[in-house]
Scaffold this motif. Structure first.
Motif, PDB file in Angstrom:
ATOM      1  N   CYS A   1      42.672  38.639  66.618  1.00 11.77           N
ATOM      2  CA  CYS A   1      43.023  39.953  67.167  1.00 11.77           C
ATOM      3  C   CYS A   1      44.137  39.823  68.202  1.00 11.77           C
ATOM      4  CB  CYS A   1      41.784  40.590  67.808  1.00 11.77           C
ATOM      5  SG  CYS A   1      42.090  42.181  68.581  1.00 11.77           S
ATOM      6  N   ASN A   2      44.969  40.825  68.274  1.00 12.65           N
ATOM      7  CA  ASN A   2      46.072  40.833  69.226  1.00 12.65           C
ATOM      8  C   ASN A   2      45.583  41.043  70.665  1.00 12.65           C
ATOM      9  OD1 ASN A   2      48.835  40.543  69.587  1.00 12.65           O
ATOM     10  ND2 ASN A   2      49.161  42.755  69.681  1.00 12.65           N
ATOM     11  N   LEU A   3      44.379  41.540  70.856  1.00 12.55           N
ATOM     12  CA  LEU A   3      43.832  41.811  72.192  1.00 12.55           C
ATOM     13  C   LEU A   3      43.002  40.646  72.730  1.00 12.55           C
ATOM     14  CD1 LEU A   3      42.693  45.454  71.419  1.00 12.55           C
ATOM     15  CD2 LEU A   3      44.753  44.745  72.635  1.00 12.55           C
ATOM     16  N   TYR A   4      42.808  39.617  71.926  1.00 14.35           N
ATOM     17  CA  TYR A   4      41.987  38.472  72.307  1.00 14.35           C
ATOM     18  C   TYR A   4      42.735  37.559  73.270  1.00 14.35           C
ATOM     19  CZ  TYR A   4      39.130  34.244  71.755  1.00 14.35           C
ATOM     20  OH  TYR A   4      38.348  33.136  71.974  1.00 14.35           O
TER      21      TYR A   4
ATOM     22  N   CYS B   1      34.363  30.207  75.965  1.00 12.77           N
ATOM     23  CA  CYS B   1      34.541  31.607  75.595  1.00 12.77           C
ATOM     24  C   CYS B   1      35.935  32.115  75.932  1.00 12.77           C
ATOM     25  CB  CYS B   1      33.536  32.464  76.349  1.00 12.77           C
ATOM     26  SG  CYS B   1      31.866  31.829  76.287  1.00 12.77           S
ATOM     27  N   GLY B   2      36.384  33.019  75.098  1.00 10.88           N
ATOM     28  CA  GLY B   2      37.639  33.693  75.368  1.00 10.88           C
ATOM     29  C   GLY B   2      37.372  34.985  76.115  1.00 10.88           C
ATOM     30  N   GLY B   3      38.331  35.877  76.081  1.00 13.95           N
ATOM     31  CA  GLY B   3      38.187  37.170  76.735  1.00 13.95           C
ATOM     32  C   GLY B   3      38.864  38.243  75.911  1.00 13.95           C
ATOM     33  N   CYS B   4      38.861  39.445  76.432  1.00 11.92           N
ATOM     34  CA  CYS B   4      39.475  40.574  75.731  1.00 11.92           C
ATOM     35  C   CYS B   4      40.244  41.420  76.736  1.00 11.92           C
ATOM     36  CB  CYS B   4      38.400  41.420  75.054  1.00 11.92           C
ATOM     37  SG  CYS B   4      39.085  42.806  74.109  1.00 11.92           S
TER      38      CYS B   4
ATOM     39  N   TRP C   1      39.756  46.235  66.703  1.00 10.38           N
ATOM     40  CA  TRP C   1      40.422  45.023  66.233  1.00 10.38           C
ATOM     41  C   TRP C   1      41.856  45.350  65.792  1.00 10.38           C
ATOM     42  CZ3 TRP C   1      42.645  43.179  61.740  1.00 10.38           C
ATOM     43  CH2 TRP C   1      42.860  41.799  61.690  1.00 10.38           C
ATOM     44  N   ALA C   2      42.805  44.605  66.306  1.00  8.50           N
ATOM     45  CA  ALA C   2      44.223  44.808  65.975  1.00  8.50           C
ATOM     46  C   ALA C   2      44.799  43.483  65.508  1.00  8.50           C
ATOM     47  CB  ALA C   2      44.988  45.299  67.201  1.00  8.50           C
ATOM     48  N   PRO C   3      45.386  43.451  64.336  1.00  6.30           N
ATOM     49  CA  PRO C   3      45.902  42.168  63.829  1.00  6.30           C
ATOM     50  C   PRO C   3      47.016  41.619  64.715  1.00  6.30           C
ATOM     51  CG  PRO C   3      46.673  43.983  62.467  1.00  6.30           C
ATOM     52  CD  PRO C   3      45.706  44.560  63.439  1.00  6.30           C
TER      53      PRO C   3
END
Length: 116
Positions: free
Chosen positions: A81-84, A93-96, A112-114
Protein backbone atom coordinates in the motif's frame (compact mmCIF):
# COMPACT_ATOMS: atom_id res chain seq x y z
CA UNK A 1 39.09 62.85 35.09
CA UNK A 2 39.38 59.23 34.10
CA UNK A 3 38.53 56.54 36.57
CA UNK A 4 41.22 54.10 37.33
CA UNK A 5 40.47 50.73 35.76
CA UNK A 6 40.35 47.85 38.17
CA UNK A 7 42.31 44.91 36.84
CA UNK A 8 42.74 42.85 39.91
CA UNK A 9 42.87 39.12 40.33
CA UNK A 10 39.68 39.29 42.42
CA UNK A 11 37.75 41.03 39.60
CA UNK A 12 39.06 38.50 37.07
CA UNK A 13 38.02 35.52 39.22
CA UNK A 14 34.61 37.04 39.93
CA UNK A 15 33.96 37.60 36.21
CA UNK A 16 35.13 34.12 35.29
CA UNK A 17 32.98 32.48 38.00
CA UNK A 18 29.90 34.48 36.93
CA UNK A 19 30.35 33.51 33.29
CA UNK A 20 30.82 29.84 34.23
CA UNK A 21 27.65 29.85 36.31
CA UNK A 22 25.70 31.40 33.42
CA UNK A 23 26.93 28.71 31.02
CA UNK A 24 26.13 25.96 33.55
CA UNK A 25 22.60 27.28 34.15
CA UNK A 26 22.02 27.65 30.39
CA UNK A 27 23.14 24.06 29.83
CA UNK A 28 20.76 22.78 32.52
CA UNK A 29 17.91 24.77 31.02
CA UNK A 30 18.63 23.47 27.52
CA UNK A 31 18.84 19.87 28.76
CA UNK A 32 15.56 20.21 30.64
CA UNK A 33 13.67 21.48 27.62
CA UNK A 34 14.13 18.25 25.64
CA UNK A 35 12.81 15.76 28.19
CA UNK A 36 9.43 14.79 29.45
CA UNK A 37 7.25 13.45 26.65
CA UNK A 38 8.12 10.17 24.98
CA UNK A 39 6.47 9.34 21.71
CA UNK A 40 5.19 5.86 21.05
CA UNK A 41 7.36 4.17 18.47
CA UNK A 42 6.41 1.14 16.49
CA UNK A 43 9.60 -0.67 17.50
CA UNK A 44 8.65 -0.38 21.21
CA UNK A 45 5.69 -2.67 20.61
CA UNK A 46 6.28 -6.34 21.44
CA UNK A 47 3.59 -7.59 19.08
CA UNK A 48 1.88 -6.03 16.08
CA UNK A 49 -1.47 -6.94 17.69
CA UNK A 50 -0.60 -5.19 20.97
CA UNK A 51 -2.79 -2.08 21.08
CA UNK A 52 -2.25 -1.43 24.79
CA UNK A 53 -0.45 1.86 24.09
CA UNK A 54 -3.30 3.19 21.96
CA UNK A 55 -6.23 5.24 23.19
CA UNK A 56 -9.84 4.31 22.55
CA UNK A 57 -10.05 6.93 19.76
CA UNK A 58 -7.05 5.43 17.99
CA UNK A 59 -8.54 1.92 18.21
CA UNK A 60 -11.87 3.24 16.94
CA UNK A 61 -10.08 4.89 13.98
CA UNK A 62 -8.46 1.55 13.10
CA UNK A 63 -11.84 -0.20 13.19
CA UNK A 64 -13.51 2.57 11.19
CA UNK A 65 -10.94 2.14 8.44
CA UNK A 66 -11.52 -1.62 8.45
CA UNK A 67 -7.97 -2.58 9.40
CA UNK A 68 -7.34 -6.32 9.77
CA UNK A 69 -4.08 -8.01 10.75
CA UNK A 70 -4.43 -10.45 7.86
CA UNK A 71 -5.61 -9.32 4.46
CA UNK A 72 -8.58 -11.24 3.00
CA UNK A 73 -7.38 -10.30 -0.50
CA UNK A 74 -4.10 -11.97 -1.51
CA UNK A 75 -3.17 -8.97 -3.69
CA UNK A 76 -3.90 -6.18 -1.19
CA UNK A 77 -1.39 -6.24 1.66
CA UNK A 78 -0.33 -3.25 3.74
CA UNK A 79 3.25 -3.71 2.58
CA UNK A 80 2.01 -3.11 -0.98
CA UNK A 81 0.00 0.00 0.00
CA UNK A 82 1.11 3.55 -0.70
CA UNK A 83 0.09 4.61 2.85
CA UNK A 84 2.20 1.95 4.59
CA UNK A 85 5.25 3.02 6.62
CA UNK A 86 7.72 0.11 6.51
CA UNK A 87 9.15 -1.20 9.77
CA UNK A 88 12.39 0.38 10.81
CA UNK A 89 15.49 -1.75 10.99
CA UNK A 90 15.15 -4.19 13.89
CA UNK A 91 11.42 -3.51 14.36
CA UNK A 92 8.66 -6.04 13.73
CA UNK A 93 5.79 -3.72 12.86
CA UNK A 94 5.27 -1.01 10.33
CA UNK A 95 2.87 1.90 10.53
CA UNK A 96 0.22 3.70 8.52
CA UNK A 97 -0.26 7.29 7.47
CA UNK A 98 -4.00 7.10 8.29
CA UNK A 99 -3.96 5.81 11.89
CA UNK A 100 -1.67 5.28 14.86
CA UNK A 101 -0.26 2.05 16.15
CA UNK A 102 1.51 -1.04 14.86
CA UNK A 103 0.61 -2.44 11.45
CA UNK A 104 1.22 -5.93 10.11
CA UNK A 105 2.87 -6.03 6.68
CA UNK A 106 0.29 -8.67 5.73
CA UNK A 107 -2.66 -6.61 7.02
CA UNK A 108 -5.13 -4.54 5.04
CA UNK A 109 -7.87 -1.91 5.33
CA UNK A 110 -10.60 -0.38 3.19
CA UNK A 111 -8.39 2.55 2.12
CA UNK A 112 -5.74 0.37 0.50
CA UNK A 113 -3.99 2.34 -2.25
CA UNK A 114 -1.56 0.65 -4.63
CA UNK A 115 2.02 1.84 -4.60
CA UNK A 116 2.93 3.98 -7.57
Amino acid sequence: MMEKEHHSRRAFLKGTFSSGMLLFAGGLLAAGCGGGKKETKEEDVASCQDYSKLGSEDIAARKKLGYTDTSPDPEKFCKLCNLYKPAKEGAKCGGCLLFKGPVEAEGSCTYWAPQT
